[in-house]
Design a protein around this motif. Sequence first.
Motif, short mmCIF file in Angstrom:
data_model
loop_
_atom_site.label_atom_id
_atom_site.label_comp_id
_atom_site.label_asym_id
_atom_site.label_seq_id
_atom_site.Cartn_x
_atom_site.Cartn_y
_atom_site.Cartn_z
N HIS A 28 40.34 62.32 26.14
CA HIS A 28 39.48 62.12 27.30
C HIS A 28 39.01 63.47 27.83
CE1 HIS A 28 43.77 62.02 28.51
NE2 HIS A 28 43.38 62.87 29.44
N ARG A 81 29.35 63.02 32.22
CA ARG A 81 30.30 61.92 32.31
C ARG A 81 29.69 60.61 31.82
NH1 ARG A 81 33.13 59.32 37.78
NH2 ARG A 81 34.24 57.68 36.65
N TYR A 82 28.50 60.28 32.31
CA TYR A 82 27.85 59.04 31.87
C TYR A 82 27.56 59.07 30.38
CZ TYR A 82 27.26 56.84 36.43
OH TYR A 82 27.50 56.20 37.63
N VAL A 115 29.11 60.74 27.95
CA VAL A 115 30.32 60.65 27.15
C VAL A 115 30.91 59.24 27.20
CG1 VAL A 115 32.74 61.41 27.10
CG2 VAL A 115 30.90 63.10 27.25
N GLU A 116 30.91 58.64 28.38
CA GLU A 116 31.50 57.30 28.49
C GLU A 116 30.60 56.24 27.86
OE1 GLU A 116 34.50 57.70 32.28
OE2 GLU A 116 32.60 56.66 32.61
N ALA A 117 29.29 56.33 28.07
CA ALA A 117 28.38 55.29 27.57
C ALA A 117 28.16 55.37 26.07
CB ALA A 117 27.04 55.38 28.30
N GLY A 174 32.26 56.77 24.07
CA GLY A 174 33.41 55.90 24.26
C GLY A 174 34.67 56.60 24.71
N ARG A 175 34.51 57.73 25.42
CA ARG A 175 35.68 58.46 25.92
C ARG A 175 35.69 58.43 27.45
NH1 ARG A 175 37.92 63.27 22.47
NH2 ARG A 175 37.07 62.85 20.40
N LEU A 176 36.87 58.25 28.01
CA LEU A 176 37.02 58.31 29.45
C LEU A 176 36.74 59.73 29.93
CD1 LEU A 176 37.93 56.82 32.06
CD2 LEU A 176 40.25 57.63 31.55
N ALA A 177 35.99 59.87 31.01
CA ALA A 177 35.68 61.19 31.56
C ALA A 177 35.79 61.14 33.07
CB ALA A 177 34.28 61.63 31.14
#
Length: 344
Positions: free
Chosen positions: A39, A56-57, A59-61, A64-67
């Motif tokens: 993450h 952040r958006y 990486v998460e979108a 697929g990693r929590l940020a």
Amino acid sequence: MTTKMRSEIAEQPAALRATLDALLPRVGEVEAIAARTRHLVFVARGTSDNAAVYGRYLVEAYAGRLAALAAPSIATTYKRRIDLSGALAVGLSQSGRTEEIVETLAWAKDCGAATVAITNGGEGSPLAQAADLALCTVAGAEEAVPATKTYTTQLAALAVLALGLGAGVEAGDLARVPDAVEELIADPGDLDAVVEGLAGVQGVVVSGRGMAFSTALETALKLKEACYLHAMGLSYADLLHGPIAVVDRDTPALLVAAGEGPTLPGTVALARRVTGAGAAAYAVGGGAELAGAATASLNGPALPEWVAPMGLIVPGQLLTEALARRLGYDPDSPRGLNKVTQTQ
């Protein structure tokens, strides 16, 4: 007279091309350092923090990693340790000399994180020296206090970071960004109408969601810095939970969206709600649908949603510079601000 801010806005296509040319060949280095992490945590302040929201958006979108966004005071003021094993800490500072960010990135490494620096300060800057890997942008010297080209090149570096993290996007989309920015500089849309609409108000709500949220935050910051407006940057999801009550004839809304993507319909609906209540809604991007629902509109980039923020901010920058001059302010040197801010 052309302001430094306006000149630096015009330098962005070249700065983006140089930055992408420098950083895209380094995707493999990002892959190598990211392989031992799960993450991310972004360490930044001010404009760099708004860039981190995009990261952040992204990486998460798409990866697929929590940020998450770090709270530097945990390291610098409370001086607490956190187990960051398995984390990738990404420090962002345009100058690379913001002591709080340098200290927090070093703290993250000491807590077990792998570290990446994103900076325009060069390989010799304190932030780059503190990191395991430095992704240095190539924006050149920036003299105006409001960040423009250093911000958009930060977004480009974050896009390269996302590619190294395995984002399921088309890397070729990045090659379209400099030309799209060039087109927006040449034709930002109804700039005069939006400037006049904001010239007589004390406050404005700036709203977007998802990938465009970072642009809403950064546009609001620019309007606060250089035009001294009470500009509130919000996700439209948060806006609808209460703050929309402040939007009225004296407090317009500036609504930001890419020309495609899942948040566009909600932005259009918000524009209709605002104008239906008798307030002005000014659009940034969102294509013909958002422009049709707005009082006046600024053009957005013809880019896929994941890279659109690199273009979406440009009309906001042009608006800030033009509105500051319209109000009789010098956008290059806002009162009480310096190019490098050190947090006590």
